[in-house]
Scaffold this motif. Structure first.
Motif, PDB file in Angstrom:
ATOM      1  N   ALA A 297      32.133  42.831  43.649  1.00 23.22           N
ATOM      2  CA  ALA A 297      33.209  43.502  44.388  1.00 23.22           C
ATOM      3  C   ALA A 297      33.734  44.727  43.651  1.00 23.22           C
ATOM      4  O   ALA A 297      34.409  45.574  44.242  1.00 23.22           O
ATOM      5  N   GLY A 298      33.474  44.799  42.355  1.00 24.10           N
ATOM      6  CA  GLY A 298      33.985  45.909  41.556  1.00 24.10           C
ATOM      7  C   GLY A 298      35.471  45.796  41.270  1.00 24.10           C
ATOM      8  O   GLY A 298      36.122  46.783  40.918  1.00 24.10           O
ATOM      9  N   ARG A 299      36.012  44.603  41.415  1.00 18.95           N
ATOM     10  CA  ARG A 299      37.448  44.412  41.140  1.00 18.95           C
ATOM     11  C   ARG A 299      37.721  42.927  40.908  1.00 18.95           C
ATOM     12  O   ARG A 299      36.868  42.080  41.216  1.00 18.95           O
ATOM     13  N   ALA A 300      38.917  42.635  40.373  1.00 19.85           N
ATOM     14  CA  ALA A 300      39.317  41.239  40.152  1.00 19.85           C
ATOM     15  C   ALA A 300      39.526  40.544  41.491  1.00 19.85           C
ATOM     16  O   ALA A 300      40.102  41.125  42.411  1.00 19.85           O
ATOM     17  N   ARG A 301      39.012  39.351  41.597  1.00 25.55           N
ATOM     18  CA  ARG A 301      39.182  38.575  42.839  1.00 25.55           C
ATOM     19  C   ARG A 301      39.819  37.221  42.560  1.00 25.55           C
ATOM     20  O   ARG A 301      40.238  36.526  43.477  1.00 25.55           O
ATOM     21  N   PHE A 302      39.843  36.860  41.286  1.00 22.76           N
ATOM     22  CA  PHE A 302      40.486  35.607  40.903  1.00 22.76           C
ATOM     23  C   PHE A 302      41.887  35.945  40.397  1.00 22.76           C
ATOM     24  O   PHE A 302      42.081  36.955  39.723  1.00 22.76           O
ATOM     25  N   GLY A 303      42.833  35.104  40.728  1.00 24.73           N
ATOM     26  CA  GLY A 303      44.234  35.453  40.517  1.00 24.73           C
ATOM     27  C   GLY A 303      44.803  35.058  39.173  1.00 24.73           C
ATOM     28  O   GLY A 303      44.249  35.378  38.126  1.00 24.73           O
TER      29      GLY A 303
END
Ligand SMILES: [Fe+2]
Length: 489
Positions: free
Chosen positions: A93-99
């Motif tokens: 995704a090219g970004r953080a997806r887990f919080g």
């Protein structure tokens, strides 16, 4: 350009680096002892992407595996991300997806169900396998030669626990791996899984039991005949997590406990001994039995959780100097009447305790740890999850000799050392560690130091320059070249 929060977890020594590299022919000052021939594996958290939430902390950052190779009198180093399922999903995704830290209820919907561990805490070597561990998930297996990730490791499909902690204990005589997982069937669970793998790495036993409450169980110990499970009141709560809250709250009014069971026994035999309220510990130096059958359990105990972000989440407002601790021994008689631990102070405050692997679970008469130099003029180097890096190495003698100390100059800091045994009878071996030197507000240099473990005050016998910025290491593991040659297929 990646923009990270300007919080303590992302600035100075903690500034993200996020580069994979291989560097050969490192400059060596002094000479590397012939005993020190192997690879120093290190776990280094480093976020590949800015976090989803600004209150992210260093414990949640992607695991990187570093190797400092000291072989044949030459030195080289490498760094690789552990290619966890989480890392791969975020790369895609090219970004953080887990919080938030250890809160799966704050993850993007489409990554729910993906293994969210970051495998950033300890490289563990056993039976020819290198595993990168973190207590919130299963380990990832790493190729010790290339540092490439081989995948999540479940002991050939045998492991049932969803978690394996980053602190394992290997019996020096049997070669067995003793380990455990807590929150073994999900976040905020009281289930503890206790496992034994034989010297070849085959999982031969897994038993589950309940903790008195769901606590952060970072480390445990063994003795020759017992397994010891400490519980300190840093607790979790499923409803809080579901509301997006913090995984951990420290409870000052809650009892601590030491669970004691015969190490080859049944979990129904666990006896819980009560300890003081409100205390906290991350690492144990070791444990052993005396001639009377009493168990001595030595831990870097503090009067409150050492992590500022956990204290803040708990509404505990303390100044740094109010956080106090000591190397503390809890003694229990597993066959006696007493139901509480007997506490004795056996050493100074500090952390990252080390004993020779050959003394694991046995009486030891010396050990090493990191501490703060009480005579240091000026502040310690800012860094790590606690916010201050240790600046003095100690050799503690439990036979009565005075401690030996290696204080660093202002602006320098120690990462946790590993112990390398010596082939020479009577020699205490060597400590290998990374030392940071601050050269500007956000500038640091780093070196790998080799120190005579029996004479730490003499300073390093060799320094190997690491010509790359390093973030603080969590834990390391020394693997001699002779064992690397026997790496499992
Ligand atoms: Fe640890």
């Amino acid at each position: 350009m990646k923009v990270y929060p300007q919080t303590v977890h992302f600035v100075g020594l903690n500034a993200p680096i996020g580069e994979e590299y291989d560097i050969g022919d490192l400059a060596i000052e002094g000479s590397i002892p012939s005993d020190v021939d192997g690879v120093f594996f290190r776990a280094v958290p480093d976020p590949a992407h800015p976090p989803k939430f600004d209150d992210d902390n260093l414990l949640s950052h992607d695991g990187m595996i570093s190797a400092v190779r000291l072989q044949g009198g030459r030195a080289s180093t490498s760094m690789r991300y552990v290619k966890t399922a989480r890392y791969l999903a975020e790369q895609k995704a090219g970004r953080a997806r887990f919080g938030r830290y250890r809160n799966p209820f704050t993850d993007d919907d489409d990554v729910k169900g993906i293994d969210r561990t970051v495998a950033n805490t300890t490289p563990v070597w056993h039976a020819g396998r290198l595993l990168m561990t973190k207590e919130d998930g299963r380990p990832y297996r790493i190729d010790p030669e290339t540092l490439e990730t081989l995948g999540s490791y479940d002991f050939g499909g045998k492991l049932k626990s969803e978690t394996v902690t980053a602190h394992v204990r290997i019996d020096p005589q049997t070669g067995e791996l003793f380990f455990f997982g807590y929150e073994a069937d999900g976040v905020a669970s009281t289930k503890i899984a206790y496992m034994i793998a034989d010297k070849d790495g085959t999982l031969i036993k897994e038993q589950w039991f309940d903790a008195p409450y769901c606590a952060m169980m970072h480390d445990f110990t063994i003795t020759e005949n017992y397994a010891l499970f400490p519980i300190y009141p840093t607790t979790s709560d499923l409803e809080r997590l579901k509301q997006g809250g913090d995984h951990w709250i420290h409870e000052m009014e809650r009892d601590s406990w030491l669970g004691v069971m015969p190490r080859y026994g049944d979990v129904s035999e666990v006896r819980w001994f009560k300890g003081p309220k409100g205390v906290s510990c991350y690492h144990m130096m070791g444990a052993f039995e005396d001639a009377e059958g009493r168990i001595h359990f030595d831990q870097c105990l503090s009067n409150v959780n050492a992590f500022p972000f956990i204290r803040e989440a708990s509404g505990i407002h303390m100044q740094p100097w109010e956080v106090q601790g000591a190397l503390t021994r809890w003694t229990v008689d597993p066959k006696g009447e007493a139901t509480e631990v007997a506490e004795t102070i056996v050493g100074p405050p500090g952390d990252f305790p080390v004993i020779p692997a050959a003394m694991q679970g046995r009486p030891y008469d010396h050990g090493w740890m990191l501490t703060m130099n009480p005579e240091m003029k000026g502040p310690p180097v800012f860094g790590g999850p606690v916010g201050a890096m240790f600046n003095m190495l100690l050799r503690l003698d439990f036979k009565g000799a005075p401690p030996q100390a290696l204080p660093l100059a202002p602006g320098m800091s120690f990462n946790e050392p590993v112990h390398v045994p010596s082939s020479e009878a009577g020699h205490e071996g060597w400590l290998v560690t990374i030392v940071d030197t601050q050269t500007g507000e956000n500038d640091f240099t780093h070196a790998c130091w080799i120190i005579d473990a029996g004479n730490v005050g003499a300073g390093p016998v060799a320094k190997i320059a690491i010509p790359h910025r390093l973030r603080p290491q969590v834990h390391g593991w020394w693997v001699p070249s002779s064992q690397l040659a026997n790496a499992a297929a």
